[in-house]
Enzyme design. Structure first.
Site, PDB file in Angstrom:
ATOM      1  N   LEU A 149       2.639  -9.230  -2.950  1.00  0.00           N
ATOM      2  CA  LEU A 149       1.426  -8.415  -2.976  1.00  0.00           C
ATOM      3  C   LEU A 149       1.023  -7.985  -1.574  1.00  0.00           C
ATOM      4  CD1 LEU A 149      -0.688 -10.450  -5.548  1.00  0.00           C
ATOM      5  CD2 LEU A 149       0.276  -8.194  -5.914  1.00  0.00           C
ATOM      6  N   GLY A 150       1.301  -8.844  -0.640  1.00  0.00           N
ATOM      7  CA  GLY A 150       0.893  -8.492   0.719  1.00  0.00           C
ATOM      8  C   GLY A 150       1.184  -9.639   1.672  1.00  0.00           C
ATOM      9  N   ASP A 267     -13.034 -13.746   8.703  1.00  0.00           N
ATOM     10  CA  ASP A 267     -12.022 -12.682   8.715  1.00  0.00           C
ATOM     11  C   ASP A 267     -12.382 -11.613   7.686  1.00  0.00           C
ATOM     12  OD1 ASP A 267      -9.818 -11.332   9.556  1.00  0.00           O
ATOM     13  OD2 ASP A 267      -8.378 -12.516   8.410  1.00  0.00           O
TER      14      ASP A 267
END
Lengths: 1370, 147
Positions: A149-150, A267
Site C-alpha cells: 500500500l505504501g 508526524d
C-alpha cells in the site's frame, strides 16, 4: 477521589522523568516510565470502573458496545494465554485537571457522539490481537509487491485479508529500533486501546525475532494526499474537504486531550490521513513515534519530504509537542484550502506556509482570502465555512507554539460553534493575532505575566476550575482568555519535563542555520534564535574553526541591515563573542561607527563596547574623539561604556587612554553612581604612578561625596596606598586619613566597612589604638548569619593574627564557635587563627575541638591546620606530647600525598627542634612507613631515620621497621632501607654484626640498585672482612652532604653520558656553586635567521659549568680551583647594537673576565672580537692573557676572555674600563653572505669593578647562634662605625649586606618598619675556603644618622680583619 | 578581575561559562573544581544563600537559584564581598528574566536574554551594571530611567 489519585500519580510519576536528561539519551528510560504509568492506569481504571460506568461517557459507551468493548490486552511474557487475561476497560475519562476534555465534549456532544465506536477488533470480527508471522504472511500473499500500500518512515505497509475475510493493513516496522519486547508490548497496548471513529484502529501485532508488525483495520479509500495531490485524482469538492478537516481535527483532539496517556502524533501530514468512501477521515500512524527510535523517525520523515509540515520550534529545539501537531495540522488545512503541496521539491518556489502567511496576515486584517483558495474549487464553496478554515489555518501556523489553539478549539471553530475570536484566546491585544510579534518562549514574557496574573487569582481546586471552564464556553472570549492559561500551565509543565530547547544541538547544524542571516528578508526572531544557539555552543566551550568563525562573523554583520532592536542587541553580543581578527573587523567598523554616532543612546553605548572590544590602535585613534565625548555623555550608560572600555584599552593602548584624563576627571564628578565608580577606577589606573595626583584625588574625594559603595571601596584602597607612601617618608607623626577610614567603619554598606577594616589592619606599624575599632567591627561580623561576611571577617582577623596575635584574642570566643561552621573555609580560618592566638593553657582544649573537625574537611584545609599546629608546637614545646599525638593520629587516617607529606614534614621538624619529642616521633614515623603508600615519603622517612635513629637510646628497636621495608616494598624503598641499615651499622657498633647479616641477605635482591648498595656498604663497613675505609671516611660517605647542588651534578652527568669517554666520571669536576644562567640561555630560542649559515657551536647555550669551560681553555687551565663566579654584570644599556655582560671568575691568584657578547644587528658579522681592558685604576692587577672570539654572527652569543694576575690571597679591588674591539663585515640579509672585506671598529663598554664582595661566597648557616658559638671568640674582631645620614635604617642595612656580599641568615635582612635599631646576621665563605660570620648591630638616631657595630668571627684572624677592612674602606 | 562566571545545572552540566583572563588550559580545572564544590556544598541550600570558598588567592562565591547553581570566581579587588555584590546582581537579573527561580528548562528557554544580562553585568572581568531594573531595560536597548 480517583481523579485526585490519578493527578497525584501523574505528578509523582513525572518526577523522575523531570530529571534533567538533556545530556543523555533517555528514550528507554522514558518508555519504562510510560509502562509504569500504563500499569498504574490500568489498575485505576479497573478500580474506577464503577464510577466510570455510571458516568455520562460510560453510558454512551455501554450503549454502543454492550459492555464488550474491551481490547484483548496482550499477555505479559510468561503468561499462559492471552485469553486468560481479563478484559479491562479503556482508560477512564481524563481527570478533571485536563479541563479541555470537558469543554470538548461539551461542545461536540450535541452534534455528534464524540466517543469511540465499538472496538474494531470486535466490530470487525477480529478475535485475537497477536498474530504469527506466518498468519500475516499468508494474509498478505507473502508480503507481495502487489499488496504494497505504501512506504513510510516507519516501514512498509501491505494490504492483507484474514482467513475470515476481513481486510487489514499490515505495517512492518523497520527493524533496528532497538526496542525490547516488553517495551514494544507496552507501547502497543497503549495504541491498541485508543479507539475513535476518526482514528485508524490497531487490531493486533506480531513479534517475530526482531521483526515487529502492526495490524490495522483497512481503510479503503486511500489517503488525503492521494486525493489532493495524486495523479488523476478526482477533484474533491469543498464539503468533502471540510468534512476531512473536521474529522481529522476530532481525531487529533481525541489523541491530545481525551486519551490517557495523551498522544502526540508527531508526524501529521496528508499522507497520514486516510479516507473511506464517504470521505470520513481516519488518522493513521499515531503513537508510532515512540515505537521507533525517535531520531530515526524524524530524520527519515524529513528525508521523505515532509519538512513542510514541521513546526518551527522543531527546527530550533528538536521538540515535538501537541502544539507542533497543531502546526502540522494547519499545514494540512492549507493544503485542503489551496490544493498546493506543503513544499514542492521540484520547484524553487516558497513553501506553502511562506507563500500563504502574508495572505493570511491580510485576511486577519480584513482582507480577502480568495487568493488562497484552490482554483479547482472555483466559487463552489460556502464563504463562511471557508473563512473558518482559513482562520483556523492561520491560527495553527502561528510561530509561537503557545499562541496556537488547541485541537478542540479548532474543532469548535470549524463547526462554527464559537466566534473565531476563540482562536485568539491568550493572545494579548496589540500583538498580531496570527503570528505574534515574536516567536519562541524566549520572548513571551507578556504571556507569562498573564499566566502569573491568572495563577494568582485562580481557584485552588482543580475540579472547580475545570468545571468553571466547562461552563465558560459561551462567555465572551475575554473570559476564555482568562481561563486558558490554567490549561496551558499543565501543558507547559509537560513540555518542560520533556525537552531542552537545545536538545541535540549540534555545531554543524547551527552553522547551517546561521545561513538565515543571509536571507534578503531577515526574520529577526529566527535570527535571534540562531544567535542564542551559537551563544549556547560557545558558552558550552565549543570552539569554531577559523573558517567557521569567519563565516559566522560575516553572516552576523549582515544583520546590521535589520532594524529590529532586539536582534541588534544580540548582534552586538555575538560580535564580541566571536572576537573577529583584525582583517575582519573592518567589515563592521562602519556599521559600528554609524551606531556610535546614533541618536539612540543605547546604540551608542553598545557600539562603543563592541568597537573597543575588537579595535586595534589605528582604529582607536580614529574613534578616540567619540570616546572622549562619550566619557562625558549625559547618559550614564554611554559614559560607563566608554569608561569601562578605557579600563580595558589602557592595557593595550596606554598612551591613547592617558590622553583622556581630563574627561575622566570630569566623569569622576558625575552624579551617576556607576559612572563615578568606573571613572574613579580608570583615573587611578591612568595616574597610578603619579603619587601627587593620586594623593590629590584621594584628598578631594575623601572630603566630597562618593555615590556608591563600590566607588567608596576603591577610594579606601587608594587612600591606603597614599597612607603607605606617605608613611615611608614620615616615620613619626599622625597617620593621614585615619579619620576617614575610621568613619568608613560606620558606613551602611558591609563591603565598605570591610574594606576600611582591612585597610586599617594592613597599616605598617599599626598601633593598638588604631587597630581596636577595626577589630571590634570585624568581631561583630563573626557571628553574622551570612557566610560571606563571616568568611570575610575571619579571613582578615586571621591575617591580623599573624602579626598582632594579641589584638585578636578578644575574638577567641566567637572564633571557637566558628570551628563548627558548616563552611569549611571559615572553620579552617577560625582554627588556624585560634592556633595563632591561643595560649599554652588552651592548647589541649583546642586540639580536642580540632580532632572532631578534621574528619570532615578536605585535604587542602587539613594541610593548613597541620602547618598551624606545627608552629603552635614550636611555640609551646612543652605541649609537644598532645600535638605530636594529634599528628600521628591524623597520619594514620585517609589522606592524599600532599596532606601526608605536610604531616611527615611537621613531625620531622618537631623531632629536630624538640629533643624530647624525638623518640616518640621516630616511632610514629616507623609505624607510618609500615603502611605507607607513597614511595617518596617512605624514602624520606628512611633517610631521616638513618640520621636520627642511631643517636637514640635504643637504636635496635627501629631495625625491625627498616628491614621490613627490604622485604615488603618496591625497589626504590628497598634501596633506601639498605642505606638506612648501613647507617645504623656504621654508628652503632653493637648492631654491626646483625646489620651485616641483614645486608648480606640483600645481596640476593632482584633489583640491581639494592644489590649494589648492599655490596658497597658491606665492603665499606668491613662486613666482607678487612677494613677498607677509615671510620671517618665511612661516616663522611654515609652522612656527609653531597656538597654540590644536585642540578649541577645532573648536568655534569648528562654531559658525561652524551659524550662517551674512556675515563671514569670525575665527581670533582662537578661545579659546587649555584650560579645564575649565562645570558644566552635567557634568550628565546628560535629567533636565529636561517640565512646566516652554520653559526659556530657557541658553548654558551650548552655550557654546563664555568669551571669545565675555563679549564678547557689552555690559557686558564693552570689557574687552579675556581673560587667564585659572579652573576653577570651588564656592560651595555638595553637594546643597543651589541649586548655585552661580564662574569668575574675569581681564582686564588687570578681573575678572569668572561665577556658574553651578543650581536643584535642582522646586517653585520663581527670577527676577531676582543675586549681592550684598561686596568690603570686597578694597580694590583696585571693582564696575563686574552682570548678573543673569532666570529660573532647576529644573535648568536659568544665569549671573549681577559685574564689578570693578582697578589695571592689578597682581596684586591680595582676599576677596569672596557672597549669592545672587532672587525665588522656587512651581511646581505637576503642571502646571509658576509662581504669579504671588513672594517675595524670599537665600541665603548661601561666600566667594571672588582670589589671585596667578589671574594666572599654566599653560604648560609641554618642556625646562626650555634655556628657563632662553635666558631668561638678566638678570632673575633669588633668595631663601631658611623654610617652617616641614611635614607632609612633598611637602606643602611642593605648597603652593608651588598658591600660584604655575604648571605643574610634567619631573615634578618628585613628591617621592621619604624624600628630604631636592628641586628643583622650574615655568613659566608671567604677566599681560601674560610668560614666567616658577621653580626651587625644598627642604630638610628633622630636626624637619621646611622651607627653600626660590626662583630666578625672567622676561622682565620686575617679574614676577620679583612672584613673590617672592607667595611672601613666601603 | 572577575575571573569566571559559571552556571551549571543541578547535575553539574555547564549551562553558561564565561572566563576572563583564565588561560584555556586552566579552564577545565576550574570547571571541575567548581562543579565539585557545588556538588559537595549546595545540597539543601536555600535560593540565593551565598556560600564562599577560597582557593589560594582566588575567591569563589556561589549559590543556588532554582535548578541552577551560579559560581563566581574573582581575585584581587574582586574578593568575596565584591563577588557577592556581583552574584546578587546576576541572581536578580536571572530571576527577573525568568520571573521566578528558574527550572533548568526555563533557564534554557530564556538563554538568550540571560546571556544579554550577563553581558551587561560583567564585561571582560569588570563589573559594569549593578541595577536589575536598568539591566532589564538595557537588554531591550531601552535607556535607563535615571538619565
Amino acid at each position: 477521589m480517583i481523579v485526585f489519585f490519578v493527578s497525584c500519580c501523574r505528578k509523582k510519576k513525572r518526577k523522575p522523568h523531570d530529571q534533567m536528561n538533556y545530556y543523555r539519551d533517555n528514550s528507554h528510560g522514558h518508555k519504562s516510565i510510560e509502562l509504569q504509568w500504563f500499569l498504574l492506569l490500568t489498575k485505576v481504571s479497573t478500580a474506577g470502573s464503577e464510577y466510570y460506568n455510571s458516568g455520562q461517557h460510560g453510558q454512551r459507551w455501554n450503549a454502543a458496545t454492550s459492555g464488550e468493548h474491551a481490547v484483548k490486552i496482550p499477555p505479559p511474557p510468561g503468561s499462559v494465554s492471552s485469553e486468560q487475561w481479563p478484559a479491562i476497560a479503556p482508560p477512564p475519562p481524563p481527570p478533571m485537571m485536563s479541563s479541555s476534555e470537558m469543554s470538548s465534549t461539551g461542545f461536540s456532544g450535541p452534534h455528534q457522539a464524540p466517543l469511540p465506536p465499538p472496538h474494531p477488533a470486535l466490530a470487525l470480527g477480529f478475535n485475537k490481537s497477536t498474530f504469527t508471522y506466518e498468519e500475516l504472511a499468508a494474509a498478505t500473499g507473502g508480503f507481495a509487491k502487489g499488496n504494497l500500500l505504501g512506504q513510510g518512515g516507519f516501514g512498509y505497509v501491505h494490504k492483507g485479508v484474514l482467513p475470515n475475510g476481513k481486510e487489514i493493513a499490515v505495517k512492518s516496522l523497520k527493524s533496528g529500533s532497538g526496542q525490547g519486547e516488553r517495551e514494544f508490548q507496552a507501547e502497543v497496548d497503549i495504541i491498541s486501546r485508543v479507539h475513535h471513529r476518526h482514528l485508524v484502529s490497531l487490531v493486533g501485532y506480531c513479534m517475530a525475532d526482531t521483526q515487529r508488525m502492526l495490524v490495522y483495520e483497512f481503510v479503503p479509500n486511500n489517503s488525503l494526499e492521494y486525493h489532493l495531490h495524486g495523479k488523476d485524482h478526482p477533484n474533491m469538492d469543498f464539503q468533502a474537504r471540510l468534512k476531512i478537516a473536521l474529522g481529522s481535527a476530532k481525531g487529533f483532539a481525541y489523541l491530545h486531550e481525551d486519551c490517557h496517556p495523551r498522544i502526540i502524533h508527531r508526524d501529521i501530514k496528508a499522507a497520514n490521513i486516510l479516507l473511506d468512501y464517504n470521505y470520513e477521515a481516519k488518522v493513521a500512524d499515531f503513537g508510532l513515534a515512540k515505537l521507533s527510535n525517535d531520531t530515526n523517525t524524524h530524520v527519515s520523515t524529513r528525508i521523505m519530504g515532509t519538512f513542510g509540515y514541521l513546526a518551527p520550534e522543531y527546527a530550533s529545539s528538536g521538540k515535538l509537542t501537541d502544539k507542533s501537531d497543531v502546526y502540522s495540522y494547519g499545514i494540512v488545512l492549507l493544503e485542503l484550502i489551496t490544493g498546493r503541496r506543503p513544499v514542492d521539491i521540484s520547484s524553487d518556489e516558497d513553501s506553502l506556509v511562506d507563500w500563504a502567511r502574508p495572505i493570511l496576515m491580510r485576511v486577519t486584517e480584513g482582507g480577502s482570502y480568495e487568493e488562497l483558495v484552490d482554483p479547482c474549487l472555483g466559487n463552489d464553496y460556502n464563504p463562511q465555512e471557508m473563512l473558518r478554515m482559513v482562520a483556523c489555518a492561520a491560527a495553527c501556523i502561528r510561530h509561537s507554539a503557545r499562541r496556537r489553539p488547541k485541537m478542540s478549539q479548532i474543532v469548535r471553530a470549524l463547526e462554527g460553534d464559537v466566534s473565531l475570536e476563540d482562536l485568539n484566546e491568550g493572545v494579548k491585544p496589540g500583538h498580531s493575532a496570527i503570528f505574534g510579534s515574536s516567536g519562541s518562549s524566549e520572548y513571551d514574557s507578556s504571556y507569562h505575566s498573564d499566566v502569573k496574573r491568572f495563577r494568582k487569582g485562580a481557584m485552588s481546586s482543580q475540579e472547580f476550575t475545570s468545571s468553571e471552564h466547562g461552563v465558560t464556553d459561551l462567555r465572551s472570549p475575554v473570559d476564555l482568555s482568562m481561563a486558558q492559561p490554567l490549561v496551558k500551565k499543565d501543558d507547559d509543565r509537560d513540555d518542560e519535563a520533556e525537552y531542552s530547547p537545545f536538545l541535540g544541538i549540534e555545531k554543524g547544524a547551527v552553522l547551517q542555520e546561521a545561513r538565515v542571516f543571509n536571507d534578503p528578508q531577515l526574520d529577526p526572531r529566527r535570527c535571534s534564535q540562531v544567535i542564542t544557539k551559537l551563544l549556547y555552543l560557545l558558552n558550552q566551550g565549543e570552539t569554531f574553526t577559523k573558517v567557521e568563525a569567519t563565516e559566522v562573523f560575516f553572516a552576523t554583520t549582515k544583520l546590521f541591515q535589520s532594524r529590529d532592536i532586539g536582534l541588534r542587541r544580540m548582534v552586538y553580543l555575538m560580535i564580541k563573542e566571536l572576537s573577529p581578527s583584525a582583517d575582519e573587523v573592518i567589515i563592521v567598523t562602519s556599521s559600528l561607527m554609524k551606531d556610535m554616532n546614533s541618536k539612540t543612546d543605547m546604540y551608542r553605548a553598545n557600539a562603543i563596547r563592541v568597537l573597543c572590544r575588537i579595535t586595534d590602535g589605528t582604529l582607536l585613534t580614529q574613534i578616540e574623539r567619540y570616546l572622549k565625548q562619550a566619557i562625558v555623555d549625559k547618559n550614564p550608560v554611554v559614559a560607563s561604556a566608554a569608561l569601562v572600555s578605557g579600563i580595558h584599552l589602557l592595557q593595550t593602548n596606554p598612551e591613547i587612554v592617558k590622553r583622556w584624563s581630563n574627561e575622566v576627571t570630569e566623569a569622576v564628578q558625575s552624579r551617576s553612581a556607576l559612572v563615578q565608580f568606573h571613572a574613579l577606577a580608570l583615573l587611578h589606573q591612568i595616574r597610578q604612578n603619579d603619587r601627587l595626583a593620586v594623593s590629590k584625588l584621594v584628598s578631594s574625594l575623601t572630603k566630597g561625596t562618593v555615590r556608591s559603595p563600590l566607588a567608596q571601596c576603591l577610594l579606601i584602597r587608594y587612600t591606603s596606598q597614599v597612607i603607605r607612601e606617605s608613611m615611608m617618608n614620615n616615620q613619626a607623626g599622625d597617620r593621614p586619613f585615619y579619620e576617614f577610614l575610621e568613619n568608613c567603619l560606620r558606613h551602611k554598606a558591609d563591603m565598605v566597612i570591610f574594606e576600611a577594616a582591612r585597610a586599617i589592619t594592613e597599616f605598617s606599624g599599626v598601633t593598638t589604638r588604631e587597630l581596636t575599632p577595626a577589630i571590634t567591627v570585624l568581631q561583630l561580623f563573626l557571628s553574622s548569619s551570612k557566610p560571606v561576611l563571616r568568611f570575610a571577617a575571619v579571613r582578615i582577623l586571621n591575617k591580623v593574627a599573624m602579626t598582632h596575635p594579641m589584638a585578636v584574642t578578644n575574638c577567641n570566643i566567637d572564633m571557637e564557635s566558628l570551628i563548627s561552621d558548616q563552611n569549611r573555609s571559615i572553620a579552617t580560618l577560625a582554627i588556624t587563627t585560634l592556633l595563632k592566638t591561643g595560649n599554652e593553657s588552651s592548647v589541649d582544649r583546642l586540639m580536642k575541638q580540632i580532632t572532631n573537625f578534621m574528619s570532615d574537611i578536605a585535604d587542602e584545609f587539613k594541610i593548613v591546620v597541620v602547618e598551624a599546629i606545627r608552629s603552635l608546637c614550636l611555640k609551646f614545646p612543652l605541649k609537644y606530647r598532645s600535638l605530636m599525638n594529634f599528628l600521628s593520629n591524623i597520619l594514620r587516617e585517609e589522606g592524599g600525598f600532599d596532606y601526608k607529606k605536610a604531616i611527615v614534614d611537621s613531625i620531622v621538624i618537631l623531632i629536630r627542634d624538640i629533643p624530647d619529642a624525638k623518640e616518640s616521633g621516630l616511632l610514629h614515623l616507623c609505624e607510618f612507613i609500615e603502611d605507607c603508600e607513597f614511595t617518596y615519603l617512605s624514602t624520606q622517612i628512611l633517610h631521616f631515620l638513618g640520621i636520627e635513629g642511631p643517636k637514640t637510646s635504643d637504636p635496635s628497636k627501629y631495625i625491625r621497621y627498616i628491614y621490613n621495608r627490604v622485604i615488603l616494598e618496591n625497589a626504590t624503598v628497598r634501596a633506601s632501607a639498605v642505606s638506612t641499615l648501613a647507617k645504623f651499622g656504621c654508628i652503632v657498633d653493637s648492631l654491626k654484626p646483625r646489620i651485616f647479616v641483614l645486608l648480606r641477605r640483600c645481596l640476593f635482591d632482584s633489583d640491581d640498585e639494592v644489590r649494589d648498595r648492599a655490596t658497597l656498604y658491606l665492603n665499606m663497613l668491613g662486613g666482607e672482612g678487612g677494613v677498607v675505609e677509615t671510620d671517618q671516611d665511612v661516616k663522611d660517605f654515609l652522612f656527609g652532604s653531597l656538597d654540590m647542588p644536585l642540578v649541577n651534578l645532573e648536568t655534569s652527568l648528562k654531559n658525561y653520558v652524551q659524550e662517551p669517554s674512556e675515563e671514569p666520571f670525575d665527581i670533582d669536576s662537578v661545579p659546587k656553586e649555584v650560579k645564575s644562567q649565562p645570558l644566552a640561555e635567557k634568550k628565546a630560542p628560535g629567533k636565529k635567521p636561517t640565512g646566516l649559515g652554520a653559526a659556530p657551536a657557541g658553548p654558551t647555550s650548552t655550557i654546563d659549568t664555568y669551571e669545565k669551560m675555563l679549564s678547557s681553555i689552555p690559557e686558564f687551565s693552570s689557574f687552579g680551583k675556581l673560587f667564585k663566579s659572579s652573576p653577570p654584570v651588564e656592560l651595555t644599556e638595553a637594546e643597543t647594537e651589541y649586548a655585552v655582560n661580564v662574569v668575574k671568575h675569581i681564582f686564588d691568584r687570578h681573575v678572569v673576565f668572561q665577556y658574553n657578547c651578543t650581536n643584535t644587528v642582522p646586517e653585520q658579522l663581527l670577527e676577531n672580537v676582543s675586549v681592550i681592558v684598561d686596568a690603570s685604576e686597578a694597580e694590583e692587577f696585571s693582564e696575563v692573557s686574552t682570548k678573543s672570539l673569532r666570529s660573532l654572527p647576529y644573535d648568536s652569543p659568544g665569549q671573549t676572555f681577559v685574564a689578570f694576575e693578582k697578589p695571592d690571597g689578597i682581596p684586591a679591588v680595582g676599576k677596569f674600563s672596557n672597549t669592545l674591539k672587532f672587525v665588522v663585515k656587512e651581511v646581505d640579509p637576503t642571502t646571509g653572505d658576509a662581504e669579504d672585506d671588513g672594517v675595524d671598529d670599537e665600541y665603548k663598554l661601561e666600566d667594571l669593578e672588582v670589589v671585596a664582595a667578589d671574594y666572599v661566597l654566599k653560604v648560609g648557616v641554618s642556625n646562626f647562634r650555634n655556628a657563632w658559638e662553635s666558631m668561638g671568640p678566638d678570632y673575633e674582631r669588633v668595631d663601631e662605625y658611623g654610617l652617616g645620614a641614611r635614607e632609612s635604617l633598611a637602606e643602611a642595612v642593605n648597603t652593608v649586606i651588598g658591600l660584604l656580599g655575604m648571605q643574610p641568615c634567619e631573615g634578618t635582612e628585613v628591617v621592621p618598619p619604624n624600628s630604631r635599631s636592628h641586628t643583622c646576621l650574615l655568613s659566608g665563605v671567604y677566599m681560601g675556603n674560610l668560614k666567616v660570620l658577621v653580626r651587625l648591630s644598627f642604630g638610628i638616631d633622630g636626624p637619621k644618622e646611622v651607627a653600626m657595630k660590626l662583630a666578625v668571627r672567622s676561622e682565620d684572624e686575617s679574614v676577620s680583619d679583612a672584613i673590617h677592612e672592607i667595611v672601613a674602606s666601603g | 578581575m572577575l575571573l569566571a562566571v559559571l552556571i551549571a545545572n543541578s547535575e553539574g552540566n555547564i549551562l553558561v561559562e564565561r572566563f576572563n583572563g583564565v588561560p584555556a588550559e586552566e579552564r577545565l580545572h576550574w570547571r571541575s573544581f567548581l562543579v565539585k564544590l557545588g556538588a559537595e556544598n549546595l545540597r539543601g541550600v536555600k535560593n540565593e544563600e551565598l556560600l564562599v570558598a577560597c582557593h589560594k588567592s582566588v575567591y569563589v562565591v556561589y549559590t543556588v537559584l532554582g535548578d541552577v547553581s551560579i559560581f563566581l570566581v574573582g581575585k584581587d579587588e574582586y574578593d568575596e564581598l565584591a563577588l557577592s555584590e556581583a552574584i546578587f546582581v546576576i541572581n536578580s537579573a536571572i530571576r527577573d528574566v525568568c520571573g521566578k527561580p528558574p527550572t533548568e528548562r526555563l533557564f534554557l528557554d530564556k538563554y538568550g536574554k540571560i546571556c544579554l544580562c550577563l553581558d551587561e553585568i560583567v564585561w571582560k572581568g569588570l563589573l559594569e551594571n549593578t541595577d536589575k531594573d536598568r539591566i532589564k531595560r538595557l537588554i531591550r536597548m531601552r535607556p535607563p530611567t535615571d538619565v
